[in-house]
Design a protein around this motif. Structure first.
Motif, PDB file in Angstrom:
ATOM      1  N   TRP A  51       0.846  -1.192   0.000  1.00 29.51           N
ATOM      2  CA  TRP A  51       0.000   0.000   0.000  1.00 29.51           C
ATOM      3  C   TRP A  51       0.878   1.237   0.000  1.00 29.51           C
ATOM      4  CZ3 TRP A  51       0.553   3.671   3.692  1.00 29.51           C
ATOM      5  CH2 TRP A  51       1.183   3.303   4.886  1.00 29.51           C
ATOM      6  N   TRP A  52       2.023   1.168   0.716  1.00 27.62           N
ATOM      7  CA  TRP A  52       2.921   2.324   0.780  1.00 27.62           C
ATOM      8  C   TRP A  52       3.496   2.603  -0.600  1.00 27.62           C
ATOM      9  CZ3 TRP A  52       7.599   4.231  -0.283  1.00 27.62           C
ATOM     10  CH2 TRP A  52       8.010   5.370   0.425  1.00 27.62           C
ATOM     11  N   LEU A  53       3.933   1.528  -1.250  1.00 22.39           N
ATOM     12  CA  LEU A  53       4.569   1.673  -2.550  1.00 22.39           C
ATOM     13  C   LEU A  53       3.595   2.263  -3.564  1.00 22.39           C
ATOM     14  CD1 LEU A  53       7.441   0.970  -3.230  1.00 22.39           C
ATOM     15  CD2 LEU A  53       6.635  -1.143  -4.277  1.00 22.39           C
ATOM     16  N   TRP A  54       2.342   1.744  -3.546  1.00 23.40           N
ATOM     17  CA  TRP A  54       1.363   2.240  -4.514  1.00 23.40           C
ATOM     18  C   TRP A  54       1.002   3.689  -4.237  1.00 23.40           C
ATOM     19  CZ3 TRP A  54       0.817   0.461  -9.038  1.00 23.40           C
ATOM     20  CH2 TRP A  54       1.052  -0.885  -9.303  1.00 23.40           C
ATOM     21  N   THR A  55       0.923   4.041  -2.947  1.00 17.99           N
ATOM     22  CA  THR A  55       0.663   5.443  -2.612  1.00 17.99           C
ATOM     23  C   THR A  55       1.795   6.319  -3.132  1.00 17.99           C
ATOM     24  OG1 THR A  55      -0.345   4.613  -0.596  1.00 17.99           O
ATOM     25  CG2 THR A  55       0.032   6.979  -0.717  1.00 17.99           C
ATOM     26  N   PHE A  56       3.015   5.802  -2.985  1.00 19.15           N
ATOM     27  CA  PHE A  56       4.182   6.541  -3.455  1.00 19.15           C
ATOM     28  C   PHE A  56       4.114   6.741  -4.975  1.00 19.15           C
ATOM     29  CE2 PHE A  56       8.882   6.383  -4.521  1.00 19.15           C
ATOM     30  CZ  PHE A  56       9.127   7.682  -4.135  1.00 19.15           C
ATOM     31  N   TYR A  57       3.799   5.660  -5.713  1.00 20.48           N
ATOM     32  CA  TYR A  57       3.685   5.782  -7.168  1.00 20.48           C
ATOM     33  C   TYR A  57       2.571   6.759  -7.541  1.00 20.48           C
ATOM     34  CZ  TYR A  57       6.634   1.598  -7.513  1.00 20.48           C
ATOM     35  OH  TYR A  57       7.657   0.719  -7.418  1.00 20.48           O
ATOM     36  N   ALA A  58       1.460   6.691  -6.806  1.00 17.65           N
ATOM     37  CA  ALA A  58       0.333   7.582  -7.098  1.00 17.65           C
ATOM     38  C   ALA A  58       0.738   9.030  -6.890  1.00 17.65           C
ATOM     39  CB  ALA A  58      -0.870   7.233  -6.219  1.00 17.65           C
ATOM     40  N   CYS A  59       1.559   9.276  -5.861  1.00 19.59           N
ATOM     41  CA  CYS A  59       2.021  10.641  -5.606  1.00 19.59           C
ATOM     42  C   CYS A  59       2.897  11.131  -6.760  1.00 19.59           C
ATOM     43  CB  CYS A  59       2.805  10.711  -4.299  1.00 19.59           C
ATOM     44  SG  CYS A  59       1.784  10.528  -2.863  1.00 19.59           S
ATOM     45  N   ILE A  60       3.750  10.246  -7.263  1.00 22.84           N
ATOM     46  CA  ILE A  60       4.620  10.628  -8.383  1.00 22.84           C
ATOM     47  C   ILE A  60       3.765  10.973  -9.592  1.00 22.84           C
ATOM     48  CG2 ILE A  60       6.351   9.782 -10.013  1.00 22.84           C
ATOM     49  CD1 ILE A  60       7.478   8.096  -7.698  1.00 22.84           C
ATOM     50  N   ALA A  61       2.761  10.122  -9.856  1.00 22.86           N
ATOM     51  CA  ALA A  61       1.890  10.377 -11.002  1.00 22.86           C
ATOM     52  C   ALA A  61       1.140  11.690 -10.815  1.00 22.86           C
ATOM     53  CB  ALA A  61       0.904   9.222 -11.167  1.00 22.86           C
ATOM     54  N   PHE A  62       0.658  11.923  -9.579  1.00 24.34           N
ATOM     55  CA  PHE A  62      -0.069  13.160  -9.310  1.00 24.34           C
ATOM     56  C   PHE A  62       0.837  14.361  -9.550  1.00 24.34           C
ATOM     57  CE2 PHE A  62      -1.146  16.624  -6.459  1.00 24.34           C
ATOM     58  CZ  PHE A  62      -2.478  16.815  -6.745  1.00 24.34           C
ATOM     59  N   ALA A  63       2.088  14.262  -9.064  1.00 26.02           N
ATOM     60  CA  ALA A  63       3.016  15.380  -9.203  1.00 26.02           C
ATOM     61  C   ALA A  63       3.263  15.686 -10.675  1.00 26.02           C
ATOM     62  CB  ALA A  63       4.329  15.069  -8.495  1.00 26.02           C
TER      63      ALA A  63
ATOM     64  N   ALA B  31       3.821 -10.392  -0.288  1.00 31.23           N
ATOM     65  CA  ALA B  31       2.868 -11.295  -0.913  1.00 31.23           C
ATOM     66  C   ALA B  31       1.489 -10.656  -0.986  1.00 31.23           C
ATOM     67  CB  ALA B  31       2.788 -12.582  -0.112  1.00 31.23           C
ATOM     68  N   ALA B  32       0.773 -10.999  -2.067  1.00 30.33           N
ATOM     69  CA  ALA B  32      -0.597 -10.508  -2.191  1.00 30.33           C
ATOM     70  C   ALA B  32      -1.454 -11.189  -1.125  1.00 30.33           C
ATOM     71  CB  ALA B  32      -1.132 -10.815  -3.579  1.00 30.33           C
ATOM     72  N   ARG B  33      -2.579 -10.536  -0.780  1.00 32.96           N
ATOM     73  CA  ARG B  33      -3.474 -11.115   0.213  1.00 32.96           C
ATOM     74  C   ARG B  33      -4.018 -12.442  -0.297  1.00 32.96           C
ATOM     75  NH1 ARG B  33      -9.690 -10.203   0.474  1.00 32.96           N
ATOM     76  NH2 ARG B  33     -10.177 -11.207   2.441  1.00 32.96           N
ATOM     77  N   ARG B  34      -4.041 -13.432   0.591  1.00 30.39           N
ATOM     78  CA  ARG B  34      -4.689 -14.681   0.216  1.00 30.39           C
ATOM     79  C   ARG B  34      -6.126 -14.649   0.690  1.00 30.39           C
ATOM     80  NH1 ARG B  34      -0.852 -19.260   2.107  1.00 30.39           N
ATOM     81  NH2 ARG B  34      -2.784 -20.427   1.912  1.00 30.39           N
ATOM     82  N   LYS B  35      -7.013 -14.994  -0.236  1.00 27.17           N
ATOM     83  CA  LYS B  35      -8.438 -14.841   0.072  1.00 27.17           C
ATOM     84  C   LYS B  35      -8.880 -15.803   1.164  1.00 27.17           C
ATOM     85  CE  LYS B  35      -9.793 -13.157  -4.427  1.00 27.17           C
ATOM     86  NZ  LYS B  35     -10.242 -13.585  -5.742  1.00 27.17           N
ATOM     87  N   ILE B  36      -9.845 -15.345   1.931  1.00 23.09           N
ATOM     88  CA  ILE B  36     -10.436 -16.184   2.969  1.00 23.09           C
ATOM     89  C   ILE B  36     -11.883 -16.443   2.570  1.00 23.09           C
ATOM     90  CG2 ILE B  36     -11.103 -16.270   5.390  1.00 23.09           C
ATOM     91  CD1 ILE B  36      -8.758 -14.318   5.900  1.00 23.09           C
ATOM     92  N   PHE B  37     -12.294 -17.691   2.665  1.00 24.55           N
ATOM     93  CA  PHE B  37     -13.680 -18.035   2.313  1.00 24.55           C
ATOM     94  C   PHE B  37     -14.366 -18.595   3.549  1.00 24.55           C
ATOM     95  CE2 PHE B  37     -11.022 -18.443  -1.428  1.00 24.55           C
ATOM     96  CZ  PHE B  37     -11.713 -17.731  -2.388  1.00 24.55           C
TER      97      PHE B  37
END
Lengths: 307, 520
Positions: A51-63, B31-37
Motif C-alpha cells: 500500500w505504501w509503494l502504490w501510494t508513493f507511485y500515485a504521488c509521483i503520477a499526481f506530481a 505477498a498478495a493477500r490470500r483470500k479467505i472463504f
C-alpha cells in the motif's frame, strides 16, 4: 534461553528457502539483511509494504500531472505558468474583488444617506460601525490610541465631553474638515490668545484667573475670587462661555468638568493661559472618501459618549 | 483424505485446510493477500451475532428518522447534528457549542467503557459490535446468497471467467455497492432534517457535500467491507495492539483448550488401541474454515483474533456429534486455562487422561470451568464505578443546568472612561443566551455597585439598573452595556454582578463582573 512453547505449538519460523540470500541472511527470521549493522543490531531487508509503494507511485503520477497544469518548474526568477494559468495572487485579487463587489450596494447606500439617518438605521449602522472600526485602526489610532482613549493633547473619544460638539453631525464635520487644518478653508478653527507671551495679561492676573478656573472643577489650589471672575468674564467668557461651560460652536472647552485635554492641574492651566498649546487634526475629506468618513463618524459617535 | 475414519462415521466433515493467517506459514510482506472463504457457522454465538447485527443496523438506519416534538422554533428530529447552526439535538437534550464538554464526557465514558468491556469480556467490541465486523458480516450474507457457501465460492474463484461467473460477480459487487450507498446515505441524515434531505437527494437538489459524503462512505464501506475485510482489523486498526495492554489473566478470551484437545488426531480409536494418548480434537478443521480472520484458534491467542466466537459454534457442533462435552474451544480466562494445563500436563507433556474420570470418562471436578463470575473483580468494578460516576455526574449537571445564560466580556481598551461629571464608565459586551425553544421574557439587571446605572444604546438610553427584554428562542442576544458609577471613594477594582432572570422568576443566572476605575 529457550522460548517456552506450549505443547502442540510450532514456533514461528519462516522457510528460509523462500528467500534467496544475496548477502547475509538473519538466522532467526530467515530474512536477508541489508548488511548495515549498528552495535550488533542488523537491519532486515524487508520490502516496503504494497500500500505504501502504490501510494508513493500515485504521488509521483499526481506530481507529474500537477506540474503540467499548475505553476511548477522554476525558470530563472519565474516558473512555468501551468496550463490552468493559476496564481494564488490572482485568486486573492479575485476574492478581494468579489468582497468589494458584494459591499458595493451597502457602500453606495452609506454614501447616499445623511450620516444622522445611518445611525437611525440598524442595518446600515452595524455595517458602518464595523467598517468605521477598521478605518479608525488605520487612520486615527496614531493620535487617539487603539482604544480611542486619547492622551494629553489628544481627546478621549469614549467620554461625554466634546470640544467641537458630540452630535453625529458635529463629529462628521470634525472628521471631514479637521481641526486647524492649514489646507481646508472649512476647517474647525480657533486660536486661544497668548495671554502671557503677548503680555495681554500680567503675571498676577494670569495666576488669579488660573486659580479661579481651577476652582470651577474643584482642582487642588483652586480659589474662587471676584477678581478672578472679573478677569474671566473680560477675557475668557467669549469662547468658554459666561458660565465656563464651553461653547461647542467655537471649540471652547468646558472648564467646569472633570475632563482636561491637557493635564487637569493649576500649573497646567496657568501654562496654557501663558502660552496656549494647540492641537491639529487633518481634514480627512482630502484623503478618505465620504462613505469612509461617515463610517468613522458612526463608529466614534457610538463609542459611548455620543450625544 | 478421510478413509475409514473411526471417529467420524459419515457424520463429520473433515476439512483439508491450512489457516491463511497462521504463524506457521507467515507470508512475506510483499505477498498478495490470500483470500479467505469463511464457511457459514451455526450456533449460539452466530445467533447472538445476528441479533447484535439487527440491533446495531436498526439503530444506525432508523435513528435519523425518529421525531421529537420541540415546538415550532426548533427542529423535530430526535437526533440531529446541526452543524450550520451549531446545535446538537439528542432527544430531550440540546447542546450548544460551548457545552461541548458533554461530548468530551461521552468520549471519556466511551474510553473507560472500552477498558471495562475489554478487561471483562475481551475484544467483544471487535467480535460483535464494531461496524467493520457488522458490515463484513452483512457483505458475507450477500456473498453467500449469490455465490454459495465456502466450497462453492472457492470453486467459483478458481473457475475461468465465463457468463455464469460474470453474472454472479457483477450482481455481488452491485449489491455491495448498494449497501455502501445505503450506509453513506443514512449517515448524512444525522446532519439535516431527514425527510427533507431525502427528497432533495433524490431530486438532485441536495448540497454537494451530501453527495460527496455519500460517495466517500460508499467507497469506504465497499472497500473495507467487501475487499479488505480482515486486513482492516489486522493492519489498519490500532485496537488489536492497544487491547493487549488491557487484558489480564481473568479476561474472557476465545480459547482452544488444548489441555483436553491434544494430542489431536483423526484416528483416535486406532491411536488408543495402539496405546497412544488421544485428546478430544479430531482435527476436523471446522474451527478454521468458519474463521473470518483466516486463523487457526488452536495456535493460541493471536492478534488477528477478533473473538467473534464462530469457532466455538463450529467446534461445539462437532463435539455434539461426537457425544463429547462442549467447550473444546470456549470463552475462558487465562487463569483457568493455566490451572487446567497444570492439571493435565504436570511434566510439560499433555496427558488427556488426567482430565477425565477413569470409570465414567467425564471431566474430573478439578477441571476449572470459566463462568460469568470471572467478570466480578476489583479491576472491573473500579472501571464500572468510574464509568458510572462520569455518567451520573454528567446527568446531574445536565439536569441542573439553567436554560438561560449570560456571558460578559469587559472592554480591554479602554478599561474605563472618566466622564465629565467625574463619574466612571465601563463598557461590556454581554451575551444573553436563550437555550429553550420558546421566546423568553427576561430581566437583565446589575447589582452590588453603589449608585451605578446602566445604559444600553438602542434599548435603554436613559440610565437604569434593569431592563426588560425578550430573547428569541434558541438564540444569543448581544448587548452593548455601559455601566456608570458616580464619583466617590472606591477601590481601583470592584466586583459586582450582572444577572439575567426569567420574568416569572423561574431561572436566574449571574455573572461576576469587574468594574475598573482610574488610580488616584
Amino acid at each position: 534461553m529457550s522460548t517456552p512453547n506450549k505443547p502442540g505449538k510450532n514456533p514461528g519460523k519462516t522457510d528460509p528457502g523462500q528467500h534467496t540470500p544475496a548477502n547475509h541472511v538473519d538466522d532467526f527470521s530467515g530474512i536477508a539483511t541489508t548488511g548495515h549493522e549498528w552495535d550488533g543490531i542488523q537491519e532486515l531487508n524487508n520490502p516496503l509494504p504494497r500500500w505504501w509503494l502504490w501510494t508513493f507511485y500515485a504521488c509521483i503520477a499526481f506530481a507529474a500531472v500537477y506540474s503540467v497544469f499548475y505553476p511548477a518548474w522554476p525558470i530563472g526568477t519565474s516558473a512555468t505558468p501551468g496550463l490552468l494559468g493559476y496564481s494564488s495572487r490572482a485568486e486573492f485579487a479575485a476574492n478581494m474583488d468579489s468582497v468589494q463587489a458584494g459591499n458595493q450596494t451597502v457602500l453606495r447606500q452609506i454614501a447616499d444617506t445623511p450620516v444622522a439617518d445611518i445611525v437611525a438605521d440598524p442595518e446600515l449602522a452595524r455595517f458602518a460601525t464595523a467598517a468605521g472600526a477598521s478605518a479608525f485602526k488605520v487612520n486615527c489610532t496614531q493620535c487617539h490610541g487603539t482604544g480611542a482613549s486619547g492622551g494629553p493633547g489628544y481627546p478621549n473619544l469614549n467620554d461625554d465631553s466634546w470640544i467641537w460638539g458630540g452630535t453625529i453631525d458635529a463629529v462628521y464635520t470634525t472628521i471631514a474638515h479637521g481641526v486647524r487644518s492649514p489646507t481646508d478653508p472649512d476647517t474647525r478653527y480657533n486660536i486661544m490668545p497668548n495671554f502671557g507671551a503677548d503680555e495681554l495679561l500680567d503675571k498676577a492676573s494670569i495666576k488669579t484667573v488660573a486659580t479661579y478656573v481651577a476652582s470651577l472643577s474643584g482642582l487642588e489650589g483652586g480659589v474662587s475670587t471676584p477678581e478672578g471672575a472679573t478677569i474671566f468674564a473680560d477675557n475668557c467668557a467669549a469662547c468658554h462661555g459666561e458660565n465656563a461651560k464651553g461653547v461647542a460652536d467655537l471649540g471652547g472647552p468646558d472648564l467646569t468638568d472633570a475632563l482636561w485635554l491637557y493635564e487637569g492641574s493649576l500649573p497646567s492651566i496657568q501654562a496654557q493661559i501663558e502660552k496656549p498649546r494647540h492641537g491639529m487634526m487633518p481634514a480627512w475629506s482630502e484623503k478618505l472618501d465620504d462613505a469612509t468618513i461617515k463610517e468613522l463618524a458612526v463608529y466614534v459617535h457610538g463609542l459611548g459618549g455620543g450625544q | 483424505m478421510t478413509s475409514s475414519d473411526d471417529t467420524s462415521p459419515g457424520i463429520l466433515d473433515q476439512h483439508d485446510v491450512q489457516a491463511v493467517n497462521s504463524a506457521k506459514m507467515r507470508q512475506p510482506l510483499y505477498a498478495a493477500r490470500r483470500k479467505i472463504f469463511p464457511k457459514r457457522a451455526e450456533g449460539t454465538f452466530r445467533r447472538f451475532k445476528w441479533l447484535v447485527m439487527l440491533i446495531t443496523l436498526t439503530i444506525y438506519y432508523v435513528t435519523p428518522w425518529l421525531r421529537w416534538d420541540r415546538g415550532v422554533y426548533a427542529p423535530d428530529q430526535a437526533v440531529l447534528l446541526d452543524l450550520a447552526n451549531r446545535r446538537f439535538y439528542f432527544f430531550f437534550i440540546e447542546i450548544w457549542p460551548q457545552e461541548f464538554y458533554y461530548v468530551a464526557g461521552l468520549l471519556v465514558m466511551a474510553g473507560v467503557g472500552l477498558f471495562l468491556i475489554t478487561s471483562t469480556v475481551g475484544r467483544a467490541w471487535c467480535g460483535y459490535a464494531c461496524p467493520q465486523t457488522v458490515w463484513v458480516d452483512l457483505f458475507l450474507v450477500v456473498e453467500r446468497a449469490i455465490e454459495g457457501d465456502r466450497n462453492a465460492r472457492i470453486k467459483l474463484d478458481a473457475a475461468p471467467w465465463g457468463p455464469a461467473k460474470l453474472v454472479k460477480r457483477v450482481s455481488k459487487h452491485s449489491l455491495w455497492l448498494l449497501i455502501g450507498i445505503a450506509t453513506g446515505g443514512a449517515w448524512i441524515f444525522y446532519f439535516a432534517d431527514a425527510p427533507t434531505l431525502l427528497n432533495d437527494v433524490v431530486h438532485l437538489q441536495a448540497p454537494v457535500i451530501a453527495y460527496i459524503t455519500i460517495a466517500l462512505l460508499t467507497a469506504t464501506t465497499y472497500t473495507f467491507g467487501g475487499l479488505m475485510r480482515e486486513q482492516v482489523c489486522t493492519y489498519m486498526c490500532p485496537w488489536p495492539r492497544i487491547q493487549a495492554a488491557m487484558l489480564d489473566e481473568h479476561s474472557l478470551t476465545v480459547t482452544y483448550n488444548d489441555w483436553r484437545g491434544e494430542p489431536r488426531g483423526r484416528h483416535a480409536k486406532k491411536a488408543i488401541v495402539a496405546g497412544v494418548p488421544q485428546g478430544d480434537c479430531v482435527d476436523c478443521n471446522a474451527c478454521v474454515v468458519v474463521c473470518p480472520m483466516g486463523i487457526d484458534i488452536r495456535d493460541g491467542q493471536q492478534l488477528e483474533c477478533i473473538t467473534c466466537a464462530l469457532c466455538i459454534d463450529a467446534c461445539d457442533n462437532v463435539m455434539d456429534k461426537l457425544g463429547r462435552e462442549r467447550g473444546l474451544i470456549s470463552y475462558a480466562t487465562l487463569a483457568d486455562y493455566n490451572a487446567n494445563m497444570n492439571l493435565v500436563a504436570p511434566q510439560g507433556q499433555i496427558e488427556p487422561a488426567r482430565a477425565r474420570d477413569k470409570t465414567t470418562g467425564a471431566l474430573v471436578s478439578a477441571v476449572k470451568h470459566t463462568n460469568w463470575r470471572s467478570i466480578l473483580r476489583p479491576r472491573t468494578l473500579i472501571y464500572f464505578l468510574v464509568w458510572a460516576g462520569i455518567g451520573l455526574a454528567m446527568l446531574t449537571v445536565l439536569s441542573l443546568r439553567a436554560p438561560i445564560g449570560i456571558n460578559v466580556l469587559h472592554d480591554r481598551n479602554p478599561l474605563f472612561v472618566l466622564l465629565s461629571d467625574g463619574s466612571v464608565q465601563n463598557g461590556y459586551d454581554v451575551k444573553i443566551l436563550n437555550m429553550t425553544t420558546q421566546p423568553q421574557d427576561m430581566v437583565f439587571s446589575i447589582a452590588g455597585l453603589p449608585g451605578a446605572t446602566l445604559t444600553i444604546p438602542g434599548a435603554a438610553d436613559a440610565p437604569t439598573t434593569q431592563l426588560q427584554l425578550t430573547v428569541e428562542p434558541d438564540l444569543v442576544l448581544p448587548l452593548r452595556v455601559y455601566v456608570r458609577a458616580p464619583k466617590g471613594e472606591r477601590e481601583d477594582e470592584t466586583d459586582f454582578t450582572m444577572s439575567i432572570a426569567n420574568a416569572d422568576g423561574t431561572n436566574s443566572v449571574s455573572a461576576q463582573v469587574r468594574f475598573e476605575t482610574p488610580e488616584d
